[in-house]
Design an enzyme around this catalytic site. Structure first.
Site, PDB file in Angstrom:
ATOM      1  N   GLU A  63       5.974  -8.772   9.305  1.00  0.00           N
ATOM      2  CA  GLU A  63       6.265  -9.924  10.167  1.00  0.00           C
ATOM      3  C   GLU A  63       7.114 -11.000   9.479  1.00  0.00           C
ATOM      4  O   GLU A  63       7.506 -11.990  10.097  1.00  0.00           O
ATOM      5  CB  GLU A  63       4.954 -10.564  10.654  1.00  0.00           C
ATOM      6  CG  GLU A  63       4.292  -9.839  11.801  1.00  0.00           C
ATOM      7  CD  GLU A  63       3.591  -8.563  11.346  1.00  0.00           C
ATOM      8  OE1 GLU A  63       3.000  -8.556  10.241  1.00  0.00           O
ATOM      9  OE2 GLU A  63       3.661  -7.565  12.071  1.00  0.00           O
ATOM     10  N   LEU A  91       3.085  -5.681  -0.910  1.00  0.00           N
ATOM     11  CA  LEU A  91       2.902  -4.328  -0.366  1.00  0.00           C
ATOM     12  C   LEU A  91       2.378  -3.443  -1.481  1.00  0.00           C
ATOM     13  O   LEU A  91       2.939  -3.431  -2.584  1.00  0.00           O
ATOM     14  CB  LEU A  91       4.241  -3.785   0.145  1.00  0.00           C
ATOM     15  CG  LEU A  91       4.708  -4.385   1.477  1.00  0.00           C
ATOM     16  CD1 LEU A  91       6.206  -4.220   1.648  1.00  0.00           C
ATOM     17  CD2 LEU A  91       3.962  -3.783   2.655  1.00  0.00           C
ATOM     18  N   HIS A  98       3.615   4.479   5.040  1.00  0.00           N
ATOM     19  CA  HIS A  98       3.678   3.115   5.619  1.00  0.00           C
ATOM     20  C   HIS A  98       4.385   2.161   4.642  1.00  0.00           C
ATOM     21  O   HIS A  98       5.269   1.403   4.982  1.00  0.00           O
ATOM     22  CB  HIS A  98       2.234   2.678   5.863  1.00  0.00           C
ATOM     23  CG  HIS A  98       2.089   1.595   6.854  1.00  0.00           C
ATOM     24  ND1 HIS A  98       1.041   0.710   6.827  1.00  0.00           N
ATOM     25  CD2 HIS A  98       2.829   1.214   7.915  1.00  0.00           C
ATOM     26  CE1 HIS A  98       1.153  -0.147   7.820  1.00  0.00           C
ATOM     27  NE2 HIS A  98       2.223   0.156   8.492  1.00  0.00           N
TER      28      HIS A  98
HETATM   29  O1  LIG Z   1      -0.265  -1.573   5.108  1.00  0.00           O
HETATM   30  N1  LIG Z   1      -0.156  -2.264   4.140  1.00  0.00           N
HETATM   31  C1  LIG Z   1       0.323  -3.566   4.099  1.00  0.00           C
HETATM   32  C2  LIG Z   1       0.708  -4.312   5.236  1.00  0.00           C
HETATM   33  N2  LIG Z   1       0.602  -3.795   6.478  1.00  0.00           N
HETATM   34  C3  LIG Z   1       0.641  -4.589   7.683  1.00  0.00           C
HETATM   35  C4  LIG Z   1       2.056  -4.788   8.217  1.00  0.00           C
HETATM   36  O2  LIG Z   1       2.804  -5.641   7.352  1.00  0.00           O
HETATM   37  C5  LIG Z   1       2.012  -5.443   9.606  1.00  0.00           C
HETATM   38  O3  LIG Z   1       1.359  -6.685   9.514  1.00  0.00           O
HETATM   39  C6  LIG Z   1       1.301  -4.574  10.629  1.00  0.00           C
HETATM   40  O4  LIG Z   1       1.854  -3.268  10.600  1.00  0.00           O
HETATM   41  C7  LIG Z   1       1.407  -5.136  12.033  1.00  0.00           C
HETATM   42  O5  LIG Z   1       2.754  -5.287  12.407  1.00  0.00           O
HETATM   43  N3  LIG Z   1       1.202  -5.570   5.093  1.00  0.00           N
HETATM   44  C8  LIG Z   1       1.320  -6.119   3.859  1.00  0.00           C
HETATM   45  O6  LIG Z   1       1.774  -7.263   3.736  1.00  0.00           O
HETATM   46  N4  LIG Z   1       0.941  -5.425   2.743  1.00  0.00           N
HETATM   47  C9  LIG Z   1       0.455  -4.173   2.812  1.00  0.00           C
HETATM   48  O7  LIG Z   1       0.144  -3.574   1.748  1.00  0.00           O
END
Ligand SMILES: O=Nc1c(NC[C@H](O)[C@H](O)[C@H](O)CO)[nH]c(=O)[nH]c1=O
Length: 166
Positions: A63, A91, A98
């Protein structure tokens, strides 16, 4: 001889006249909080007034690009325009792809965002293979093996805003 890492700044930049936005994801919040703290402390040490550091959050790193664009627009509309923005996310590789898809797409989106918002967008996305790597880059691993990368991002934000500001 250590060769990696940020070189010495060409000069100390005075951040007293800039306004900085920090927008951070809420995933991996212990690491995020350390990175944000490091960025704020470094910018304060360079003269940025803490009332000119505006912090916003988004759910996750994915986001960050859209949230950053809307954050910049909102601050302009409020009459408190930003001079630079630091999106921060962590991340950590899991058992699926993902991580790769979010890391790659978010990195490109943040790079390209600079033209759209006409200001520096500092790259504050940690893309780590392990939790230990992330803790180390936030300066909070057990052995304190690395410095807090948030400090580098704060210093980069001040330099870019002062040197290339509108
Ligand atoms: O999955 N791992 C992670 C993650 N997943 C969520 C993604 O960014 C988003 O918020 C959702 O998919 C909804 O759109 N977001 C992170 O900041 N770090 C991670 O390690």
């Amino acid at each position: 001889m250590a060769v990696k890492g940020l070189g010495k700044p060409d000069q100390v930049y005075d951040g007293s006249k800039i306004r900085v936005g920090i927008i951070h994801a809420r995933w991996n919040s212990v690491i995020i909080d350390a990175l944000v703290k490091g960025a704020i402390e470094r910018m304060a040490s360079l003269g940025v007034n803490e009332k000119n550091i505006i912090v916003e959050t988004v759910p996750g790193s994915y986001e960050l690009p859209w949230g950053t664009k809307r954050f910049v627009d909102r601050q302009a509309k409020l009459g408190e325009p930003l001079d630079v923005v630091i999106p921060i996310g962590v991340l950590i590789k899991g058992s699926t792809m993902h991580f790769e898809y979010i890391s790659d797409s978010t990195t490109h989106a943040l790079m390209n965002l600079q033209e759209k918002v006409d200001m520096p967008v500092i790259f504050g996305l940690l893309t780590c293979m392990t939790e230990e790597q992330a803790l180390a880059r936030a300066g909070i691993d057990a052995s304190h093996s690395m410095h807090n990368h948030g400090e580098d991002w704060g210093a980069a934000a001040v330099e870019m805003a002062v040197k290339f500001g509108k």
